[in-house]
Write an enzyme that holds these catalytic residues in place. Structure first.
Site, mmCIF file in Angstrom:
data_model
loop_
_atom_site.group_PDB
_atom_site.id
_atom_site.type_symbol
_atom_site.label_atom_id
_atom_site.label_comp_id
_atom_site.label_asym_id
_atom_site.label_seq_id
_atom_site.Cartn_x
_atom_site.Cartn_y
_atom_site.Cartn_z
ATOM 1 N N GLU A 430 0.830 -1.228 0.000
ATOM 2 C CA GLU A 430 0.000 0.000 0.000
ATOM 3 C C GLU A 430 0.853 1.262 0.000
ATOM 4 O O GLU A 430 0.492 2.260 0.629
ATOM 5 C CB GLU A 430 -0.921 0.021 1.229
ATOM 6 C CG GLU A 430 -2.248 -0.634 1.010
ATOM 7 C CD GLU A 430 -2.801 -0.347 -0.372
ATOM 8 O OE1 GLU A 430 -3.133 -1.333 -1.038
ATOM 9 O OE2 GLU A 430 -2.899 0.818 -0.792
HETATM 10 C C1 FAD Z 1 2.743 -9.784 0.477
HETATM 11 C C2 FAD Z 1 2.509 -8.696 -0.516
HETATM 12 C C3 FAD Z 1 1.224 -8.401 -0.929
HETATM 13 C C4 FAD Z 1 1.006 -7.425 -1.900
HETATM 14 N N1 FAD Z 1 -0.260 -7.199 -2.359
HETATM 15 C C5 FAD Z 1 -0.447 -6.411 -3.449
HETATM 16 C C6 FAD Z 1 -1.717 -6.323 -4.094
HETATM 17 O O1 FAD Z 1 -2.696 -6.917 -3.641
HETATM 18 N N2 FAD Z 1 -1.824 -5.581 -5.228
HETATM 19 C C7 FAD Z 1 -0.757 -4.908 -5.758
HETATM 20 O O2 FAD Z 1 -0.919 -4.269 -6.787
HETATM 21 N N3 FAD Z 1 0.466 -4.941 -5.157
HETATM 22 C C8 FAD Z 1 0.642 -5.686 -4.028
HETATM 23 N N4 FAD Z 1 1.883 -5.760 -3.435
HETATM 24 C C9 FAD Z 1 2.977 -4.987 -3.997
HETATM 25 C C10 FAD Z 1 3.415 -3.843 -3.098
HETATM 26 O O3 FAD Z 1 2.452 -2.829 -3.099
HETATM 27 C C11 FAD Z 1 4.800 -3.390 -3.563
HETATM 28 O O4 FAD Z 1 5.707 -4.393 -3.159
HETATM 29 C C12 FAD Z 1 5.208 -2.038 -3.013
HETATM 30 O O5 FAD Z 1 4.424 -1.030 -3.561
HETATM 31 C C13 FAD Z 1 6.676 -1.714 -3.268
HETATM 32 O O6 FAD Z 1 7.013 -1.931 -4.603
HETATM 33 P P1 FAD Z 1 8.303 -2.829 -4.954
HETATM 34 O O7 FAD Z 1 8.175 -4.104 -4.204
HETATM 35 O O8 FAD Z 1 8.465 -2.903 -6.400
HETATM 36 O O9 FAD Z 1 9.515 -2.063 -4.308
HETATM 37 P P2 FAD Z 1 10.321 -0.863 -5.017
HETATM 38 O O10 FAD Z 1 9.374 0.117 -5.583
HETATM 39 O O11 FAD Z 1 11.362 -1.444 -5.903
HETATM 40 O O12 FAD Z 1 11.018 -0.203 -3.757
HETATM 41 C C14 FAD Z 1 12.270 -0.664 -3.203
HETATM 42 C C15 FAD Z 1 12.733 0.374 -2.179
HETATM 43 O O13 FAD Z 1 12.976 1.632 -2.850
HETATM 44 C C16 FAD Z 1 12.179 2.648 -2.272
HETATM 45 N N5 FAD Z 1 11.720 3.548 -3.338
HETATM 46 C C17 FAD Z 1 11.148 3.210 -4.505
HETATM 47 N N6 FAD Z 1 10.844 4.318 -5.213
HETATM 48 C C18 FAD Z 1 11.201 5.360 -4.469
HETATM 49 C C19 FAD Z 1 11.128 6.766 -4.639
HETATM 50 N N7 FAD Z 1 10.580 7.327 -5.727
HETATM 51 N N8 FAD Z 1 11.618 7.536 -3.662
HETATM 52 C C20 FAD Z 1 12.147 7.002 -2.547
HETATM 53 N N9 FAD Z 1 12.237 5.694 -2.315
HETATM 54 C C21 FAD Z 1 11.771 4.879 -3.274
HETATM 55 C C22 FAD Z 1 11.035 1.941 -1.579
HETATM 56 O O14 FAD Z 1 10.493 2.710 -0.499
HETATM 57 C C23 FAD Z 1 11.705 0.666 -1.092
HETATM 58 O O15 FAD Z 1 12.361 0.891 0.123
HETATM 59 C C24 FAD Z 1 2.109 -6.701 -2.416
HETATM 60 C C25 FAD Z 1 3.407 -6.975 -1.971
HETATM 61 C C26 FAD Z 1 3.617 -7.957 -1.045
HETATM 62 C C27 FAD Z 1 5.033 -8.253 -0.619
#
Ligand code: FAD
Length: 573
Positions: A430
């Protein structure tokens, strides 16, 4: 250790801290009187204690699996879900015309908090449906509403939200899923989505996926994204599940925790979908769902903190080890100063984070019921704070719960470790807590700090009024609000957004700290300065609130010092 619903805390917070009565005074929520909400909380508490809490360990030990393309859920989850649905808890705050209860978000938030304590992995399912219901109520056509809303609200069908793709996580605008018009008002949706919570299950008649995808003429970035309803089974002329849609669960993720919740990789292969809201306005539409879900995730953190605390307290009251120098002790580890510190911290943090989430919910309700811009601005300001702080506290309290258990905390059978594993993701999904903090210091300060200053004015006025009764506590809270005001002025004075971003996480936490002090002080005043909550307030204000000073020093350092450490420096041996 059996979960006990903290009904007295909710009632106290409603009556004396966040002011649920003002919500009940509006026309929209006039039926949410004190008696009604107390009865609702009691009923929900019973469901959580008797039906959902016994599922918590089962979901961990026998998580969801994919068998021959079918998701098999944890033992008892189908019955648990049915009990949630039959109690009407999925549609708590949905409109009554579609079968919902029309309750204030504040009451729904308290219920979600309890359900999250009882069994987080199952609770995530109705939470997804709740967000979807709100998005459809606000943006869908009448036809879509008529088909989907009654079934989602009754729990006959479940909802999911599909944003994330391998290359599009925090940066949703990088998504590549496509939607082509079919020429009959429907669209063919194609693409792969990852990490989809409750992507499928073996107990609901249909699974309704809200999917973000790009139309052929959709531009780059978030502005070219549209939102589609893509059901697992396409409803027939009577609105019943008909032929299977062209979509499937490719696999389920193996995760650190939350094993009872099937987290799916979804493949959409020209699946039939219907536009929700306007073309290319999908992010705006989805935000209705995401804001709802953010508050829901906030109390997932708080609820897990509550569960972890109750476990740790019960253990500490039984475990005998060593002798404390205090007279008249119980003879258990609860007598030791450090264990007392951990338990008091866990209780005080959970109470503060819960108050912040409920205050956010009250602002949402008041904005909804009155249309007043100030309430809406407050809700928008408090949402990232509630989400990030509630889930950070969930992680920290669950971590401390393991520590209170000593070696037994590391052994799965006590259940302490499960809380720290399950809750961890709440700080990630989220919108990660880092993204929440950036939202706070950028978008939420775009009003020139008006919403922030209005909150600080209120904190200072209440602290001023409390000086006669509790002078020391009141002075500490007043001073903390003033220090935070100065840091907010510093934030607003930074033209380079990256200077704000560099301090955004400590700023959000400092804001939450000060809000926590405010709500603890209000509780102590309501109690006449003498009672459990007053002692807890003294603990919080004297020992936890001072953290804001160090946090705000960090805030003012700006980005330069951060970037003076280069990637090479970070990699240096
Ligand atoms: C168990 C689980 C359930 C989930 N359920 C859903 C779901 O139902 N539907 C759905 O659509 N998604 C879902 N997700 C996805 C989840 O919302 C994402 O994992 C989350 O938004 C982070 O994206 P990412 O994993 O690609 O991390 P990344 O975006 O790659 O982030 C990696 C790190 O970089 C930081 N970062 C990234 N961009 C920036 C920025 N611009 N500025 C500063 N810091 C930054 C982040 O804060 C983090 O610390 C789920 C994930 C998990 C693990």
């Amino acid at each position: 250790m059996a979960y006990r619903a903290p009904l007295k805390d909710f009632q106290f917070l409603f009556d004396h801290v966040v002011g649920l009565s003002q919500v009940a005074e509006t026309d929209l929520f006039s039926e949410a009187t004190g008696d009604v909400t107390a009865a609702i909380l009691t009923e929900a508490g019973r469901l959580c204690e008797d039906v959902l809490a016994p599922l918590q360990r089962k979901g961990d030990e026998q998580g969801a699996v994919l068998e021959n393309g079918v998701v098999r859920c944890s033992p008892g989850f189908a019955e648990g879900f049915r009990a949630i649905a039959e109690g009407g808890w999925i549609g708590m705050s949905a409109s009554e015309e579609n079968g919902g209860m029309g309750l204030p978000q504040t009451v729904a938030t308290a219920v979600n908090d309890m359900m999250s304590s009882a069994c987080l992995s199952l609770q995530l399912n109705p939470l997804m449906s709740q967000g979807q219901i709100e998005a459809l109520e606000n943006h869908a056509s009448d036809e879509i509403k008529a088909i989907y809303l009654p079934k989602l609200i009754s729990g006959e069908w479940c909802g999911t939200m599909n944003l994330t793709e391998p290359q599009a996580g925090s940066d949703v605008g990088a998504l590549r899923s496509k939607a082509e018009p079919n020429g009959d008002g429907s669209y063919a949706v194609s693409g792969q989505k990852i990490f989809i919570s409750w992507g499928d299950n073996d107990f609901s008649g249909n699974v309704c996926h809200l999917v973000l995808a790009r139309l052929p003429d959709g531009g780059q970035g978030t502005k070219g994204i549209s939102l589609f309803m893509v059901p697992r089974h396409i409803p027939d002329a009577d609105g019943n599940p008909g032929i299977a849609n062209s979509l499937k669960v490719v696999s389920l993720e193996h995760k650190l925790g939350l094993h009872g919740s099937p987290t799916a990789i979804m493949d959409f292969d020209g699946a039939t979908g219907w536009l929700i809201g306007e073309e290319n306005a999908g992010m705006k539409t989805m935000f209705t769902m995401m804001n709802n879900a953010r508050l829901g995730v906030a109390v997932q953190g708080v609820g897990q903190a509550e569960g972890a605390y109750q476990h740790a307290l019960a253990f500490a009251m039984e475990r005998k080890q060593g002798r404390s120098p205090i007279a008249n002790g119980t003879g258990t580890i609860i007598d030791h100063a450090d264990v007392r510190r951990m338990l008091a911290t866990m209780k005080a943090e959970t109470y503060g984070a819960r108050a912040i989430a409920l205050a956010c919910a009250v602002a949402i309700d008041m904005g909804h019921a009155t249309g007043d811009g100030d309430w809406k601005a407050r809700a928008a300001f408090l949402t990232p704070i509630a989400k990030a702080f509630g889930t950070d506290i969930g992680c920290e309290v669950a971590h401390m719960g393991v520590q209170v258990h000593g070696g037994m905390g590391f052994i799965e059978e006590t259940g302490a470790a499960q809380y720290s594993r399950d809750v961890r993701v709440t700080a990630i999904y989220e919108g990660t807590n880092g993204i929440q903090s950036m939202d706070l210091v950028a978008r939420k300060l775009m009003d020139g700090g008006e919403a922030a200053y209005r909150l600080l004015d209120e904190i200072e006025a209440d602290a001023e009024a409390a000086r006669g009764e509790l002078p020391e506590l009141a002075a500490s809270v007043w001073n903390s609000a003033e220090t935070l005001r100065e840091a907010t002025e510093w934030m607003l004075a930074q033209d380079d957004l990256n200077d704000r971003f560099a301090g955004s996480v400590p700023y959000l936490r400092a804001f939450a700290r000060v809000l926590g002090g405010h709500y603890h002080l209000k509780s102590a005043i309501a109690e006449g300065g003498n009672g459990v909550r007053s002692r807890l307030a003294e603990f919080y204000i004297s020992r936890l609130l001072p953290e804001h000073i160090a946090l705000l020093i960090h805030v003012r350092q700006g980005a330069r010092a951060l970037y003076s450490i280069s990637p090479d420096d970070l990699a240096a041996g």
